[in-house]
Design an enzyme around this catalytic site. Structure first.
Site, short mmCIF file in Angstrom:
data_model
loop_
_atom_site.label_atom_id
_atom_site.label_comp_id
_atom_site.label_asym_id
_atom_site.label_seq_id
_atom_site.Cartn_x
_atom_site.Cartn_y
_atom_site.Cartn_z
N LYS A 196 0.82 -1.21 0.00
CA LYS A 196 0.00 0.00 0.00
C LYS A 196 0.86 1.27 0.00
CE LYS A 196 -3.94 -2.06 -0.23
NZ LYS A 196 -3.55 -3.36 -0.79
C1 PLP Z 1 -9.87 -3.08 -2.35
C2 PLP Z 1 -9.29 -3.75 -1.14
N1 PLP Z 1 -10.03 -3.83 -0.02
C3 PLP Z 1 -9.57 -4.41 1.09
C4 PLP Z 1 -8.30 -4.94 1.15
C5 PLP Z 1 -7.84 -5.61 2.40
O1 PLP Z 1 -6.76 -4.95 2.99
P1 PLP Z 1 -5.97 -5.63 4.19
O2 PLP Z 1 -5.02 -6.61 3.59
O3 PLP Z 1 -5.26 -4.50 4.89
O4 PLP Z 1 -6.98 -6.28 5.07
C6 PLP Z 1 -7.49 -4.89 0.03
C7 PLP Z 1 -6.13 -5.47 0.07
O5 PLP Z 1 -5.33 -5.40 -0.78
C8 PLP Z 1 -7.99 -4.27 -1.16
O6 PLP Z 1 -7.24 -4.20 -2.27
#
Ligand code: PLP
Length: 398
Positions: A196
């Protein structure tokens, strides 16, 4: 000139492999982690609290709750807003599975609606059409870092009395009319996963609209306890905790916050470099009708988390996956964001989705390719990505 592809035994455009992503973390983050080590306090504590304050200031939000993922933020948003069995929650299939998985965790029904074909963002008109008496919430996804039409979505939400949880995993810097994504709905969930725009390896945060939601999420993120460990073990009087709700283990640790405090300082510099790289790609692809970057609407600030583009397969003699394999052989790391979620086995089997249900999402699902986009890429790196695409397109051009 058509060159022999590396996948067919030709010379790759570069000798070393260019990773799809590399995190930009360094000495500052390491020293801050060392400071946590020296203090003897590793988990949720003063650094988490400082990060929450600073990230809330950055967003212009009333409060932020530090978590161990964006998924946790999406999930706790649903829990705190009382969404459960029999409720319907609307989102789109062009997203990471966790956006919908959290709806499933709550035993609610996932209702997908199609995306706009040029931005791959939720189409507000389709969102409104999908609302039934059982609809309790919508989760718009600010895909790639482009804000959804939050003005229209919030109007619809108000009119129909539904909640909005924003999936801001891609959208740390994203704004509409100067206002940060995440501050429109009741909850905005951010990700600090390794790839990210700012990172601590694994981590997340929820930006919340009210003190009430802040208090609820703070209790829910740590087993439903009334006092977190930092408050229980500090110098004040001894305090028993009580479990007021069966909560979750979703809290952010100080060693995660240690990294994020410095990542936040670097965010503007990272964003500047991301914009430069995007401009290089935009310039190059303007001359290549076979690859189509996504549309950008006026009046928004894009977070440029990823650079997805759609292959025009009508102009190319290859499939998307053949294109991906050819890119990897040229020593360029690539990714797909995303393959339409309604056709993944769980969603297909549970809800009976079939190809053709969401044509815009499916069209994109078979054509999307993301190319490297991160601050430590050099101009030379970016040029090799463009050269590889140019080479592969020339080879497969119809
Ligand atoms: C659009 C989207 N939502 C949610 C997430 C979930 O993020 P996390 O891995 O921090 O839970 C991601 C992860 O890449 C994502 O791309």
């Amino acid at each position: 000139m058509v060159l022999k592809l590396a996948i067919d035994g030709g010379k790759p455009v570069r000798d070393d492999f260019l990773f799809f992503h590399r995190s930009s973390v360094g000495r500052d983050e390491l020293n801050e982690i060392a400071d946590s080590f020296a203090s003897g306090w590793l988990t949720t504590g003063p650094k988490t609290a400082e990060f929450e304050r600073r990230f809330a200031d950055y967003l212009g939000a009333s409060a932020v709750v530090g978590l161990n993922s964006c998924t946790a933020g999406l999930h706790l948003g649903l829990v705190a807003l009382g969404i459960g069995e029999g409720d319907e929650v609307i989102t789109t299939p062009i997203t990471f599975p966790s956006t919908a998985n959290v709806i499933e965790h709550q035993r609610a029904r996932t209702v997908f609606v199609d995306v706009e074909p040029d931005t791959l963002l939720i189409d507000p008109k389709r969102l409104e059409e999908a609302i039934t008496p059982r609809t309790r919430a919508a989760i718009p996804v600010h895909y790639a870092g482009h804000p959804c039409d939050m003005g229209r979505i919030m109007e619809i939400a108000k009119e129909h009395g539904i909640h909005v949880i924003e999936d801001c995993a891609h959208a740390i810097e994203a704004k509409i009319g100067g206002r940060h994504c995440g501050t429109f709905g009741e909850v905005g969930a951010f990700s600090f996963y390794a790839t990210k725009n700012i990172t601590c390896g694994e981590g997340g945060a929820a930006c919340v609209k009210s003190e009430d939601l802040r208090d609820k999420l703070t209790v829910l993120r740590l087993h439903g306890l009334t006092k977190d460990a930092w408050k229980r073990y500090d110098k004040g009087g001894f305090a028993h905790y009580e479990c007021v709700v069966p909560g979750f283990k979703y809290n952010m640790m100080d060693i995660q916050a240690a990294m994020l405090l410095h990542q936040l300082d670097k965010l503007e510099g990272f964003a500047r470099r991301r914009r430069e790289i995007v401009a290089m790609y935009d310039d190059a692809f303007r001359e290549m009708p076979e690859v189509q970057p996504l549309a950008r609407r006026p009046g928004i600030e894009h977070a440029h988390h990823i650079y997805p583009m759609l292959l025009d397969l009508e102009r190319l003699n290859c499939s998307r996956d053949e294109f991906l394999n050819a890119m990897q052989a040229e020593n360029i790391g690539v990714a797909v964001h995303f393959r339409a979620l309604h056709l993944h086995p769980h969603y297909r089997e549970k809800y009976g989705f079939r190809p053709g249900d969401f044509p815009n999402a499916e069209h994109a699902s078979n054509r999307l390719v993301s190319v490297p986009l991160y601050p430590s890429l050099t101009d030379e790196d970016v040029k090799t990505v463009i050269a590889a695409i140019d080479k592969i397109v020339a080879h497969f051009r119809r």
